[in-house]
Write a protein that holds these residues in place. Sequence first.
Motif, PDB file in Angstrom:
ATOM      1  N   TYR A 104      -6.901  15.007   1.594  1.00 60.35           N
ATOM      2  CA  TYR A 104      -7.231  13.576   1.538  1.00 60.35           C
ATOM      3  C   TYR A 104      -5.931  12.787   1.318  1.00 60.35           C
ATOM      4  CZ  TYR A 104      -6.841  14.012  -3.556  1.00 60.35           C
ATOM      5  OH  TYR A 104      -6.375  14.237  -4.820  1.00 60.35           O
ATOM      6  N   ILE A 105      -6.034  11.486   1.514  1.00 61.35           N
ATOM      7  CA  ILE A 105      -4.879  10.588   1.332  1.00 61.35           C
ATOM      8  C   ILE A 105      -5.175   9.698   0.137  1.00 61.35           C
ATOM      9  CG2 ILE A 105      -3.444   8.778   2.364  1.00 61.35           C
ATOM     10  CD1 ILE A 105      -4.214   9.893   5.096  1.00 61.35           C
ATOM     11  N   ASP A 106      -4.304   9.765  -0.856  1.00 60.08           N
ATOM     12  CA  ASP A 106      -4.454   8.947  -2.056  1.00 60.08           C
ATOM     13  C   ASP A 106      -3.629   7.666  -1.867  1.00 60.08           C
ATOM     14  OD1 ASP A 106      -5.114   8.163  -4.638  1.00 60.08           O
ATOM     15  OD2 ASP A 106      -3.286   9.074  -5.459  1.00 60.08           O
ATOM     16  N   THR A 107      -4.290   6.519  -1.830  1.00 55.87           N
ATOM     17  CA  THR A 107      -3.586   5.244  -1.595  1.00 55.87           C
ATOM     18  C   THR A 107      -3.630   4.381  -2.846  1.00 55.87           C
ATOM     19  OG1 THR A 107      -5.573   4.166  -0.729  1.00 55.87           O
ATOM     20  CG2 THR A 107      -4.146   5.288   0.852  1.00 55.87           C
ATOM     21  N   ASP A 108      -2.560   3.652  -3.062  1.00 61.30           N
ATOM     22  CA  ASP A 108      -2.431   2.735  -4.204  1.00 61.30           C
ATOM     23  C   ASP A 108      -2.183   1.337  -3.634  1.00 61.30           C
ATOM     24  OD1 ASP A 108      -2.138   1.639  -6.692  1.00 61.30           O
ATOM     25  OD2 ASP A 108      -0.117   2.440  -7.032  1.00 61.30           O
ATOM     26  N   ILE A 167       0.867  -1.175   0.000  1.00 63.23           N
ATOM     27  CA  ILE A 167       0.000   0.000   0.000  1.00 63.23           C
ATOM     28  C   ILE A 167       0.908   1.230   0.000  1.00 63.23           C
ATOM     29  CG2 ILE A 167      -1.776   1.313   1.210  1.00 63.23           C
ATOM     30  CD1 ILE A 167      -2.762  -1.245   2.472  1.00 63.23           C
ATOM     31  N   ASN A 168       0.889   1.959  -1.074  1.00 67.28           N
ATOM     32  CA  ASN A 168       1.643   3.219  -1.160  1.00 67.28           C
ATOM     33  C   ASN A 168       0.658   4.387  -1.085  1.00 67.28           C
ATOM     34  OD1 ASN A 168       3.320   1.213  -3.255  1.00 67.28           O
ATOM     35  ND2 ASN A 168       4.576   2.332  -1.779  1.00 67.28           N
ATOM     36  N   TYR A 169       1.156   5.514  -0.633  1.00 66.04           N
ATOM     37  CA  TYR A 169       0.220   6.632  -0.436  1.00 66.04           C
ATOM     38  C   TYR A 169       0.912   7.973  -0.693  1.00 66.04           C
ATOM     39  CZ  TYR A 169       2.626   6.837   4.062  1.00 66.04           C
ATOM     40  OH  TYR A 169       3.586   6.912   5.048  1.00 66.04           O
ATOM     41  N   GLU A 170       0.070   8.969  -0.980  1.00 65.18           N
ATOM     42  CA  GLU A 170       0.496  10.366  -1.075  1.00 65.18           C
ATOM     43  C   GLU A 170      -0.516  11.214  -0.312  1.00 65.18           C
ATOM     44  OE1 GLU A 170       2.928  11.033  -5.201  1.00 65.18           O
ATOM     45  OE2 GLU A 170       0.739  10.877  -5.360  1.00 65.18           O
ATOM     46  N   ILE A 171      -0.037  12.244   0.362  1.00 65.10           N
ATOM     47  CA  ILE A 171      -0.888  13.121   1.155  1.00 65.10           C
ATOM     48  C   ILE A 171      -1.155  14.402   0.348  1.00 65.10           C
ATOM     49  CG2 ILE A 171      -1.179  14.305   3.357  1.00 65.10           C
ATOM     50  CD1 ILE A 171      -0.879  11.261   3.569  1.00 65.10           C
ATOM     51  N   TYR A 172      -2.409  14.601  -0.061  1.00 66.29           N
ATOM     52  CA  TYR A 172      -2.782  15.820  -0.789  1.00 66.29           C
ATOM     53  C   TYR A 172      -3.212  16.887   0.219  1.00 66.29           C
ATOM     54  CZ  TYR A 172      -2.323  13.702  -5.362  1.00 66.29           C
ATOM     55  OH  TYR A 172      -1.808  13.124  -6.506  1.00 66.29           O
ATOM     56  N   LEU A 173      -2.760  18.088   0.004  1.00 68.34           N
ATOM     57  CA  LEU A 173      -2.923  19.166   0.976  1.00 68.34           C
ATOM     58  C   LEU A 173      -3.976  20.178   0.543  1.00 68.34           C
ATOM     59  CD1 LEU A 173       0.881  19.859   1.623  1.00 68.34           C
ATOM     60  CD2 LEU A 173      -0.654  18.375   2.966  1.00 68.34           C
ATOM     61  N   GLY A 199       2.454   1.069   9.839  1.00 62.04           N
ATOM     62  CA  GLY A 199       1.796  -0.176   9.430  1.00 62.04           C
ATOM     63  C   GLY A 199       2.679  -1.074   8.608  1.00 62.04           C
ATOM     64  N   ASN A 200       2.125  -2.225   8.279  1.00 60.06           N
ATOM     65  CA  ASN A 200       2.834  -3.236   7.479  1.00 60.06           C
ATOM     66  C   ASN A 200       2.405  -3.063   6.025  1.00 60.06           C
ATOM     67  OD1 ASN A 200       4.457  -5.412   6.914  1.00 60.06           O
ATOM     68  ND2 ASN A 200       2.918  -6.933   7.489  1.00 60.06           N
ATOM     69  N   ASN A 201       2.914  -2.002   5.416  1.00 62.32           N
ATOM     70  CA  ASN A 201       2.395  -1.645   4.096  1.00 62.32           C
ATOM     71  C   ASN A 201       3.148  -2.299   2.930  1.00 62.32           C
ATOM     72  OD1 ASN A 201       4.647   0.091   4.718  1.00 62.32           O
ATOM     73  ND2 ASN A 201       4.098   1.320   2.931  1.00 62.32           N
ATOM     74  N   ILE A 202       4.305  -2.914   3.184  1.00 66.02           N
ATOM     75  CA  ILE A 202       5.047  -3.618   2.132  1.00 66.02           C
ATOM     76  C   ILE A 202       5.288  -5.053   2.593  1.00 66.02           C
ATOM     77  CG2 ILE A 202       7.131  -3.717   0.717  1.00 66.02           C
ATOM     78  CD1 ILE A 202       5.483  -1.276   0.128  1.00 66.02           C
ATOM     79  N   ILE A 203       4.742  -6.019   1.889  1.00 67.26           N
ATOM     80  CA  ILE A 203       4.939  -7.439   2.217  1.00 67.26           C
ATOM     81  C   ILE A 203       5.470  -8.144   0.979  1.00 67.26           C
ATOM     82  CG2 ILE A 203       3.862  -9.579   2.972  1.00 67.26           C
ATOM     83  CD1 ILE A 203       1.709  -7.933   4.356  1.00 67.26           C
TER      84      ILE A 203
END
Length: 364
Positions: free
Chosen positions: A83-87, A53-59, A213-217
């Motif tokens: 908002y938070i954009d998650t992939d 799960i990768n993410y970017e924080i939009y301001l 969190g455990n975002n890379i497995i």
Amino acid sequence: MKFKIKKKIRLGLIAITVISIMIFAYLVYNEAYNPGFEEKKIPSYSYDNKGSINYEIYLKPNNLYTEDKLGEGKLYITEFVDYIDTDLKYEFTGERDAEINGNYDITAKVKGYMGDGEKITNIWEKDFPIKQVKEFNNKDGKVSINEKVNLNIDEYNLFVQDIKEASKINCQASLTLSMNVNLEGTTDKGSIEEIMSPSITIPLDVQMFEITGNNIIDKPAAIEETVDEPLPVNKSRIIGYAVILAVFVIALIILIFFTAVSPVKDSLEKALGKIFKKHGERLVALDSDIDIQDAITVKTINDLVKISDEIGKPILYKYSDDYKEINKFYVSNEDEAFVFSLEYLIDVEQIEETENTSSDNTIA
């Protein structure tokens, strides 16, 4: 020149040596041609299993940041977050074709809790389904999932504030976004079963936050099978066995060609040997013949020893290089003499009987 050894001892040594040669010859052969096997597990179907799960924080527009978004791993001011954009991604790649099926869903879980680290006590929690369960199925041994989710932090913060106000419980709160993947596969080498849940956790109702969190497995795995793999020949062990074998072969050659059975002693020689061994300190050897007439004959050497001790006289005999001429022992005391003769002892049983006869026997 051959060494003299008793027959039974010689035969026993030869037998032990032959058996030892056979044992070590077998060990050398077995170690050289049958070193054994070792069980090993080898992969028969390998696969990669990855989730992220990768993410970017939009301001929101603000006077602090010139850019409109922030990358991962930073500290974020809640008031500035739009908002938070998650992939969300999941990939399964097998080394060859296999029938793969399964499902996945995406969930946002909001919870209120107390404590920190491993000592956390959940007070309440609520699930917000982001994407309902979706099935997948293919036969090429590959799965690829890619989903994008936008999280509006303000909405979740408002929800937490409402719960705190309604419950009158002021506690910590967080949002956990997770993609839950359940996969099963059937390959030519067996079945596969994998469960994976990459996730990120976002603190709620705080002025600033970090995403954890455990975002890379990345969990590569394989179906394994057990095989018997031949062990390498242990040369040092073979050399050790061969050296011992050579020692026993040399010992056998020595026993066969350089030893001989010692001649069996006759009754007289055995009797003399026992007498000299047991009573040697009392015996006196003479060079000349002993001229004693009318000597009293005693039945055993023990009787003669007893007489010698009582009168304080030594036991006499005429020395000869030929043991067969040493057949009488005397004790002389002034006008009387006592004699023990070996002339009538004809076998070992008589000798042992003579040696074991009690010293209390009557003088003949």
